[in-house]
Structure formats: structure tokens, C-alpha cells
Design an enzyme around this catalytic site. Structure first.
Site, PDB file in Angstrom:
ATOM      1  N   GLU A   1      -9.462 -10.376  -8.121  1.00  0.00           N
ATOM      2  CA  GLU A   1      -8.742  -9.050  -7.856  1.00  0.00           C
ATOM      3  C   GLU A   1      -7.444  -9.110  -8.983  1.00  0.00           C
ATOM      4  OE1 GLU A   1      -7.420  -9.410  -3.859  1.00  0.00           O
ATOM      5  OE2 GLU A   1      -9.617  -9.091  -2.995  1.00  0.00           O
TER       6      GLU A   1
ATOM      7  N   TYR B   1     -12.460  -3.067  -3.725  1.00  0.00           N
ATOM      8  CA  TYR B   1     -12.663  -2.905  -2.414  1.00  0.00           C
ATOM      9  C   TYR B   1     -14.471  -2.913  -2.466  1.00  0.00           C
ATOM     10  CZ  TYR B   1      -8.150  -2.630   0.222  1.00  0.00           C
ATOM     11  OH  TYR B   1      -7.092  -2.923   0.638  1.00  0.00           O
TER      12      TYR B   1
ATOM     13  N   LYS C   1       0.849  -1.245   0.081  1.00  0.00           N
ATOM     14  CA  LYS C   1       0.152   0.068   0.089  1.00  0.00           C
ATOM     15  C   LYS C   1       0.892   1.143  -0.181  1.00  0.00           C
ATOM     16  CE  LYS C   1      -3.831  -2.104   2.340  1.00  0.00           C
ATOM     17  NZ  LYS C   1      -4.906  -2.017   3.433  1.00  0.00           N
TER      18      LYS C   1
ATOM     19  N   ASN D   1      -1.614  -0.415   6.741  1.00  0.00           N
ATOM     20  CA  ASN D   1      -1.355  -1.440   7.515  1.00  0.00           C
ATOM     21  C   ASN D   1      -0.582  -2.066   6.324  1.00  0.00           C
ATOM     22  OD1 ASN D   1      -3.325  -1.997   5.753  1.00  0.00           O
ATOM     23  ND2 ASN D   1      -4.617  -3.217   7.084  1.00  0.00           N
TER      24      ASN D   1
HETATM   25  P1  IDP Z   1      -7.617  -7.194   5.089  1.00  0.00           P
HETATM   26  O1  IDP Z   1      -6.895  -6.186   4.589  1.00  0.00           O
HETATM   27  O2  IDP Z   1      -6.872  -7.846   6.113  1.00  0.00           O
HETATM   28  O3  IDP Z   1      -8.327  -8.356   4.225  1.00  0.00           O
HETATM   29  P2  IDP Z   1     -10.407  -6.265   5.319  1.00  0.00           P
HETATM   30  O4  IDP Z   1     -11.263  -6.405   6.505  1.00  0.00           O
HETATM   31  O5  IDP Z   1     -10.574  -6.927   3.881  1.00  0.00           O
HETATM   32  O6  IDP Z   1      -8.953  -6.498   6.074  1.00  0.00           O
HETATM   33  O7  IDP Z   1     -10.294  -4.483   5.082  1.00  0.00           O
HETATM   34  C1  IDP Z   1      -9.532  -4.196   4.068  1.00  0.00           C
HETATM   35  C2  IDP Z   1      -8.777  -2.922   4.576  1.00  0.00           C
HETATM   36  O8  IDP Z   1      -9.659  -1.834   5.004  1.00  0.00           O
HETATM   37  C3  IDP Z   1      -7.766  -3.158   5.533  1.00  0.00           C
HETATM   38  O9  IDP Z   1      -6.753  -3.631   5.272  1.00  0.00           O
HETATM   39  C4  IDP Z   1      -7.612  -1.842   6.254  1.00  0.00           C
HETATM   40  O10 IDP Z   1      -6.823  -0.934   5.470  1.00  0.00           O
HETATM   41  C5  IDP Z   1      -9.112  -1.140   6.222  1.00  0.00           C
HETATM   42  N1  IDP Z   1     -10.001  -1.259   7.252  1.00  0.00           N
HETATM   43  C6  IDP Z   1     -10.824  -2.436   7.672  1.00  0.00           C
HETATM   44  N2  IDP Z   1     -11.132  -2.399   8.977  1.00  0.00           N
HETATM   45  C7  IDP Z   1     -11.109  -1.133   9.024  1.00  0.00           C
HETATM   46  C8  IDP Z   1     -11.545  -0.390  10.352  1.00  0.00           C
HETATM   47  O11 IDP Z   1     -12.377  -1.012  11.233  1.00  0.00           O
HETATM   48  N3  IDP Z   1     -11.220   0.972  10.460  1.00  0.00           N
HETATM   49  C9  IDP Z   1     -10.403   1.398   9.406  1.00  0.00           C
HETATM   50  N4  IDP Z   1      -9.939   0.689   8.419  1.00  0.00           N
HETATM   51  C10 IDP Z   1     -10.279  -0.526   8.161  1.00  0.00           C
END
Ligand code: IDP
Ligand code: MG
Length: 154
Positions: free
Chosen positions: A128, A51, A11, A114
Site C-alpha cells: 500500500e 482495495y 478518509k 469510518n
Molecule cells: P479495515 O478498514 O478495518 O481494515 P476491511 O475489512 O479491510 O476493514 O474493509 C475495508 C473497508 O471496507 C472498511 O474500512 C470499511 O470502510 C469497508 N467495509 C468493510 N466491511 C464492510 C461491510 O460489511 N459493509 C460496508 N463496508 C464495509
């Protein structure tokens, strides 16, 4: 288990923090094969497609804004159990749960910033990968250590 391909995105925070090499090295050292790779600033519609499942969530707009804010590195990673292995190396989404030894556990403190994205199932990997990579951008080659990584006699 069949050989799988999965989509990884380093990212914008990973690129801007100079962590491209650090992240890629972890997949390589595990024994996974990089069969596609490019630096690219994603268009908004591309990120929205990737997304789509999160549309309507509270963090969706922030996430789209962030993912289009600077270049990402897109990777096609191949190997047996590649989808699960990459998710394990990446660590938990929640920064308070991502374990030391994982990319997120070692290198990040923030749920949005992250460092990495990875597909979470065979279906999402296919979907994807087709969004980000054309078939001509996925290469076939052998790693010299494949005979050791995947011995036929154990
Ligand atoms: P992942 O990347 O571990 O698969 P997902 O639940 O698919 O996690 O969420 C996609 C991305 O959205 C995450 O990597 C993170 O950057 C963001 N995200 C997920 N949950 C939250 C949240 O509760 N607050 C803010 N950002 C979030
Ligand atoms: Mg996800």
C-alpha cells in the site's frame, strides 16, 4: 521488533468532518512518528489497487465511490510495532465493536464512513505504501522524545 512503516488514510468523511488534526494528534501522542503526509483526492484506479482484496464484495462499489468522493490525507507512520499500534488506535471495523478510546469507537457510527484506513500486515503495508508514496516522500528525522519513548535501559 523492527521499526515498521504503515499507511494510514484519513478518509473523506474524516477530512469533511474537520477531524484531520484530531486523528493525527492521536498517533503523535502515542509516540508514533509521521514520516510522510499529503492531502490528495485519490484516483479511482489507485483506490481499486488499494482495495483489490475486496473486489467482488457487496460493499466494494460503495467503498470505491466513497473513497474517491473528496480528498483524503495520506500518512506514512513509523515506529516499533507501528502496524499493530495504529490498527489498535483506529479500533474495530465494525462500529458496534469499536471501543471507546479508539478513533472509530469515539468518532464514528458507520462501517463505510469510518474515518481511517490502516494497513493490516507488513506485506500490505509495503504494497500500500508503494501505491501511495514515492521513496522521496518518506522522510528521516528524529523526534526529540525518542530517547524517552525507547529507552535502552529499562
Ligand atoms: P479495515 O478498514 O478495518 O481494515 P476491511 O475489512 O479491510 O476493514 O474493509 C475495508 C473497508 O471496507 C472498511 O474500512 C470499511 O470502510 C469497508 N467495509 C468493510 N466491511 C464492510 C461491510 O460489511 N459493509 C460496508 N463496508 C464495509
Ligand atoms: Mg483492511
Amino acid at each position: 521488533m523492527e521499526t515498521e512503516q504503515t499507511l494510514v488514510l484519513i478518509k473523506p468523511d474524516g477530512v469533511q468532518r474537520g477531524l484531520i488534526g484530531e486523528v493525527i494528534a492521536r498517533y503523535e501522542r502515542k509516540g508514533l512518528k509521521i514520516v510522510g503526509m499529503k492531502l490528495q483526492q485519490l484516483r479511482r484506479d489507485t483506490v481499486e489497487a488499494l482495495y483489490a482484496i475486496h473486489q467482488g464484495r457487496s460493499f466494494y462499489d460503495v467503498l470505491i465511490e466513497f473513497m474517491t468522493s473528496a480528498p483524503i490525507v495520506a500518512l506514512v507512520i513509523e515506529g516499533r510495532n507501528a502496524i499493530e499500534l495504529v490498527r489498535m488506535l483506529n479500533g474495530d471495523t465494525d462500529p458496534t465493536k469499536s471501543q471507546p478510546g479508539t478513533i472509530r469507537g469515539d468518532l464514528s457510527v458507520n462501517v463505510t464512513h469510518n474515518i481511517v484506513h490502516a494497513s493490516d500486515s507488513a506485506e500490505s503495508a509495503k504494497r500500500e505504501l508503494d501505491i501511495v508514496f514515492g521513496p522521496e516522500e518518506r522522510y528521516k528525522y528524529n523526534r526529540v522524545d525518542e530517547v524517552i519513548l525507547h529507552p535502552t535501559v529499562v
